[in-house]
Design an enzyme around this catalytic site. Structure first.
Site, short mmCIF file in Angstrom:
data_model
loop_
_atom_site.label_atom_id
_atom_site.label_comp_id
_atom_site.label_asym_id
_atom_site.label_seq_id
_atom_site.Cartn_x
_atom_site.Cartn_y
_atom_site.Cartn_z
N HIS A 1 0.83 -1.21 0.00
CA HIS A 1 0.00 0.00 0.00
C HIS A 1 0.86 1.25 0.00
O HIS A 1 0.70 2.16 -0.82
CB HIS A 1 -0.92 -0.04 1.23
CG HIS A 1 -1.87 1.10 1.33
ND1 HIS A 1 -3.25 0.96 1.20
CD2 HIS A 1 -1.67 2.43 1.56
CE1 HIS A 1 -3.83 2.13 1.34
NE2 HIS A 1 -2.91 3.04 1.56
N GLU A 2 1.82 1.30 0.92
CA GLU A 2 2.66 2.50 1.02
C GLU A 2 3.60 2.63 -0.18
O GLU A 2 3.91 3.75 -0.61
CB GLU A 2 3.46 2.47 2.34
CG GLU A 2 2.59 2.36 3.59
CD GLU A 2 1.56 3.48 3.72
OE1 GLU A 2 1.82 4.59 3.21
OE2 GLU A 2 0.51 3.25 4.34
N HIS B 1 2.01 4.45 -2.97
CA HIS B 1 2.10 5.91 -2.79
C HIS B 1 3.49 6.41 -3.18
O HIS B 1 3.62 7.45 -3.84
CB HIS B 1 1.83 6.29 -1.33
CG HIS B 1 0.43 6.04 -0.88
ND1 HIS B 1 -0.67 6.28 -1.68
CD2 HIS B 1 -0.07 5.57 0.29
CE1 HIS B 1 -1.78 5.97 -1.04
NE2 HIS B 1 -1.45 5.54 0.16
#
Lengths: 107, 227
Positions: free
Chosen positions: B106-107, B110
């Site tokens: 998820h990170e 980003h």
């Protein structure tokens, strides 16, 4: 499209088309696709591309080459059809590879 | 590394500041390269205990009853650090290897977006919304199994419902905006960002899909030179 006479080869190995077709037809993929898109997946294009890839390998068919290129370009266009929300960069941010400050490294 | 400040039920952003405030979730946060509010915070908390003028403000934040009846010690209960564009994982809130893998993915999405585009994380909520939609879509956050564990039941196209909802939650966790503004931002960018599957080219539902995505990546030169 790359020049067929200059060493053109299918964009993917024929084994990759076969693997994609098999995955597409699997029960697990049906479940994933239905969960994401709310409809059953369509696998016919992978089957056609596999047939054309084999056709090109056996007979170096120009028609197979043309169809494969067309199919893959359509896939690329389908993936790029939506307008981007942001502006793409030409290179990563200037500070991307800078080391952390010394006090953070010491922790 | 000191634990990142955590947002939880009842916590709110500090008073408006000219500098951006990033509130992490309980799992992890991607910290962009901007300064935190440390200088301002240190001047207010001078020393190890909160100034009396702030104590009453913390009472009104609906902290847990234990915390509200105890003194808040800035050294123990807060971490304020410069943000240098790295991923922070809250290791005590990550329950398994699979969970960690999902949080890191998820990170990293980003981080990938930060690297490949001019993403205005703090000044454009649509940019933030787009990255959150992509992260929820591609990290495994919204797999059928994970949704079932959350007691959220649905099958037909439920993945998209989950992505919308989790993107909105993620935005609200890091921005001091109303739910309606977050919902509007997600709705505006959803079609474009849900279908932006970079760098995978597909949603990596499991290792097979991830393996095929990696194979396509390794094959990219042959692919683009022959279409």
């Amino acid at each position: 499209m790359a020049d067929g006479g200059g060493g053109w080869q299918p964009p993917r190995p024929c084994e990759a088309y076969r693997a994609e077709w098999k995955l597409c037809r699997s029960a697990r993929h049906f479940l994933h696709h239905y969960y994401v898109h709310g409809e059953r997946p369509s696998c016919e294009q992978w089957r056609r591309d596999l047939a054309r890839c084999r056709d090109w390998e056996e007979r170096r068919s120009a028609e197979a080459q043309r169809s494969l290129c067309e199919s893959e370009r359509a896939r690329v266009q389908a993936a790029q059809k939506h307008a981007l929300v942001w502006t793409p960069r030409q290179s990563p941010p200037a500070d991307w590879h800078l080391p952390l400050p010394q006090e953070e490294k010491d922790e | 590394m000191p634990a990142a400040p955590r947002a939880g039920p009842g916590t709110q952003a500090l008073e408006p500041s000219p500098l951006p405030i990033v509130k992490p979730t309980s799992e992890g946060v991607r910290l962009p390269s901007r300064g935190c509010v440390c200088g301002w915070w240190r001047s207010l908390t001078a020393g190890r205990r909160l100034l009396p003028s702030l104590t009453r403000w913390f009472w009104t934040l609906s902290l847990s009853s234990n915390l509200a009846s105890s003194a808040v010690n800035t050294d123990r209960h807060f971490s304020c650090e410069d943000c240098h564009g790295h991923i922070v994982l809250c290791q005590n809130n990550i329950r398994s290897e699979a969970h960690m893998s999902r949080v890191v993915t998820h990170e990293l999405i980003h981080a990938f977006d930060h690297c490949r585009a001019h993403v205005h994380w703090f000044s454009n909520v649509r940019h933030l919304a787009c990255s959150e939609v992509r992260a929820a879509n591609l990290s495994g956050d919204c797999s059928l199994v994970n949704e079932l564990f959350r007691l959220r039941f649905g099958l037909k196209q439920h993945h998209q419902t989950c992505v919308r909802d989790r993107a909105i939650l993620s935005i609200l966790a890091v921005r001091n905006i109303s739910k309606e503004v977050a919902q509007k931002a997600v709705a505006e960018v959803f079609e474009s960002c849900f279908n932006d599957l970079e760098p995978f080219g597909r949603i990596p539902h499991n290792k097979t899909y991830a393996r095929y995505a990696h194979r396509d990546f390794q094959n990219r030169d042959r692919y683009y030179s022959n279409i």
